[in-house]
Design an enzyme around this catalytic site. Structure first.
Site, short mmCIF file in Angstrom:
data_model
loop_
_atom_site.label_atom_id
_atom_site.label_comp_id
_atom_site.label_asym_id
_atom_site.label_seq_id
_atom_site.Cartn_x
_atom_site.Cartn_y
_atom_site.Cartn_z
N HIS A 57 0.84 -1.22 0.00
CA HIS A 57 0.00 0.00 0.00
C HIS A 57 0.87 1.25 0.00
O HIS A 57 1.50 1.58 1.00
CB HIS A 57 -0.93 0.02 1.23
CG HIS A 57 -1.94 1.12 1.16
ND1 HIS A 57 -3.30 0.89 1.06
CD2 HIS A 57 -1.80 2.47 1.15
CE1 HIS A 57 -3.93 2.05 1.00
NE2 HIS A 57 -3.04 3.03 1.06
N HIS A 59 1.49 5.41 -2.05
CA HIS A 59 1.00 6.50 -2.93
C HIS A 59 2.20 7.12 -3.63
O HIS A 59 2.77 8.10 -3.14
CB HIS A 59 0.23 7.54 -2.12
CG HIS A 59 -1.05 7.00 -1.56
ND1 HIS A 59 -2.26 7.15 -2.19
CD2 HIS A 59 -1.29 6.26 -0.45
CE1 HIS A 59 -3.21 6.54 -1.48
NE2 HIS A 59 -2.64 5.99 -0.42
N GLN A 152 -9.56 9.36 -5.25
CA GLN A 152 -9.25 10.00 -3.96
C GLN A 152 -10.38 10.90 -3.44
O GLN A 152 -10.65 10.95 -2.25
CB GLN A 152 -7.96 10.82 -4.11
CG GLN A 152 -7.62 11.76 -2.97
CD GLN A 152 -6.98 11.06 -1.79
OE1 GLN A 152 -5.83 10.67 -1.85
NE2 GLN A 152 -7.74 10.90 -0.72
N HIS A 210 -9.32 1.67 0.02
CA HIS A 210 -9.20 2.36 1.30
C HIS A 210 -10.56 2.18 1.96
O HIS A 210 -11.58 2.56 1.38
CB HIS A 210 -8.94 3.85 1.10
CG HIS A 210 -7.55 4.17 0.65
ND1 HIS A 210 -7.03 3.76 -0.54
CD2 HIS A 210 -6.56 4.88 1.27
CE1 HIS A 210 -5.78 4.20 -0.65
NE2 HIS A 210 -5.47 4.88 0.43
N GLU A 213 -11.29 4.14 6.88
CA GLU A 213 -10.09 4.79 7.44
C GLU A 213 -10.55 5.99 8.28
O GLU A 213 -10.32 7.15 7.94
CB GLU A 213 -9.13 5.25 6.33
CG GLU A 213 -7.77 5.71 6.90
CD GLU A 213 -6.83 6.29 5.84
OE1 GLU A 213 -7.21 6.35 4.66
OE2 GLU A 213 -5.72 6.70 6.22
N ASP A 309 2.21 3.13 2.99
CA ASP A 309 1.25 4.19 2.67
C ASP A 309 1.92 5.47 2.16
O ASP A 309 1.65 5.91 1.06
CB ASP A 309 0.36 4.49 3.88
CG ASP A 309 -0.97 5.14 3.49
OD1 ASP A 309 -1.23 5.33 2.29
OD2 ASP A 309 -1.77 5.44 4.40
N TRP A 315 0.50 13.58 3.92
CA TRP A 315 -0.03 12.85 5.08
C TRP A 315 1.05 12.44 6.08
O TRP A 315 0.75 12.08 7.21
CB TRP A 315 -0.77 11.59 4.59
CG TRP A 315 -1.97 11.93 3.77
CD1 TRP A 315 -3.23 12.21 4.24
CD2 TRP A 315 -2.03 12.05 2.34
NE1 TRP A 315 -4.05 12.50 3.19
CE2 TRP A 315 -3.36 12.42 2.01
CE3 TRP A 315 -1.11 11.90 1.31
CZ2 TRP A 315 -3.78 12.62 0.70
CZ3 TRP A 315 -1.52 12.11 0.00
CH2 TRP A 315 -2.84 12.46 -0.30
ZN LIG Z 1 -3.48 5.05 1.23
#
Ligand SMILES: [Zn+2]
Length: 429
Positions: A57, A59, A152, A210, A213, A309, A315
């Site tokens: 996982h 991005h 997203q 996702h 979350e 991630d 993030w």
């Molecule tokens: Zn993610």
């Protein structure tokens, strides 16, 4: 018989010692003692030799963008999404590609040779999709990159997300993604799970969403994901990423939910570094951990892989492409401290995640592709404890990274020593 390369004396993750012979990019033989000619013989006596790390996982379209155009002040998921929304229109094909390739250099140097990355499709230019499809081709000789079409901003919440998801899949993106907890309502979230699973079933693709979350104990999208997996016959091809709400759910409900997830063969991908930092931000004290129920899922036979991630993006402000950091954090947050559990954590950043990604040519077995990593550690637990140095990384039979062991010399009067942090448990017999 002659081989291209022969690795002598490595310790496999199960604790056995083996020589590994490589020819034409594949593992030709693996057994306790191989005496043969080889183009190069590499002595790795006592060092852990492992199949490569796998990140299920990530991005990659956002990585290494930290500080662009500003920093996430609240540290929440929602501000991160907002910040990414500010950055998105400013992205260029070249910049996305350059950052992704720079990240892949880090990954390769850390023995991370398989990555599943979500790619945001909520940009009508589909610029990141095209950039990452190019990256995927360019790095195919050392990293397996799998792309997930990720709406997203919400499949329904963003007006063009649905159409763009289909366009991305048509361009060759491998996996169907989603973000049901970000849709406007619980009902929309639920409908998005259904529609996205139907799209995957029609096209014969895998699903990785996702899912839940949030810290909301009433978020129920993984239940729907398990249901659709069952209904559409997608068993073994679906993963729910994050599942953080499960941390906060009612225990009775979880006792019903886990068998449903297991029955549908839906895998779980918690992301310990990110879950522990993004979740629980609305809590005072006690503060929830925000990671899903990993030991309980394992007890139910649910496959779990730890993901990274984020690295240096809207993030998360840290990260080094080191899956041992991920295992280390996961082990702590899930309190998986028995020897068996710690070894399990190592599997969750190697073999288990490879299984989730469906990597058929992965593993230290004769006939498989010669992808591996040699670590300055004697076993998987020590590798996690030390976040051990990667001494060598091999992809498709070629050594692509090497690093010298670097002991530190302690120079205190009366106490001079080379520091070796490796440790053998004393034999009680
Ligand atoms: Zn993610």
């Amino acid at each position: 018989m002659s081989f291209d390369t022969l690795l002598k004396g490595g310790v496999l993750p199960d604790g056995t010692t083996a020589d590994i012979a490589i020819r034409d990019g594949r593992i030709a033989a693996i057994s306790p003692a191989i005496e043969a000619e080889a183009g190069e013989i590499i002595d790795i006596t006592g060092d852990l030799v492992s199949p490569p790390f796998v990140d299920p996982h990530f991005h990659m379209d956002a990585t290494l963008s930290y500080g662009l155009p500003r920093i996430n002040a609240s540290g929440t998921l929602l501000e991160g999404i907002g910040l990414w929304g500010e950055l998105k229109p400013l992205l260029t094909h070249e910049a996305v590609k350059e950052r992704a390739l720079a990240y892949c250099d880090w990954a390769a140097s850390m023995g991370l040779l398989a990555i599943r990355t979500h790619v945001d499709v909520c940009d009508d230019r589909l610029l990141a999709v095209e950039a990452l499809l190019e990256v995927k081709k360019e790095i195919a000789h050392y990293i397996d990159l799998q792309l997930v079409a990720f709406p997203q901003d919400g499949l329904y919440r963003s007006s063009t997300a649905r159409e763009n998801t289909i366009r991305a899949l048509d361009l060759g993106v491998d996996v169907v993604g989603g973000i049901p907890h970000f849709e406007r309502t619980m009902a929309d979230g639920r409908a998005s799970v259904t529609e996205l699973c139907e799209i995957a079933a029609e096209r014969g693709l895998m699903v990785d969403m996702h899912c839940d979350e949030t810290d909301d104990p009433l978020s129920r999208h993984v239940e729907q994901l398990a249901y659709e997996t069952q209904r559409l016959g997608l068993q073994g091809r679906v993963a729910g990423s994050h599942l953080t709400s499960m941390h906060s759910m009612d225990n009775y409900y979880v006792s019903k939910l886990l068998p449903l997830i297991a029955e549908a063969e839906v895998a779980a991908i918690p992301n310990p570094l990110i879950n522990i930092t993004l979740q629980g931000r609305h809590d005072t004290y006690p503060k929830r951990r925000g990671m899903t129920r990993v030991p309980e899922m394992l007890k139910h036979g649910i496959r779990v892989g730890f993901g990274q991630d984020c690295v240096l993006d809207p993030w998360y402000s840290l990260g080094t492409a080191d899956m041992l950091d991920v295992a280390f954090m996961g082990l702590h947050v899930a309190q998986m401290t028995s020897p068996e559990d710690m070894r399990r954590c190592y599997e969750m950043v190697t073999t288990e995640s490879a299984a989730i990604m469906g990597l058929e040519d992965y593993g230290l077995e004769a006939g498989k592709r010669a992808d591996l990593v040699v670590l300055d550690a004697g076993n998987p637990i020590e590798a996690i404890r030390l976040r051990a140095t990667r001494l060598m990384v091999m992809a498709r039979g070629k050594v692509i990274a090497r690093r010298e062991r670097s002991p530190m010399r302690l120079d205190i009067p009366g106490r001079k020593a080379d520091i070796d942090r490796r440790f053998r448990i004393a034999d009680p017999s």
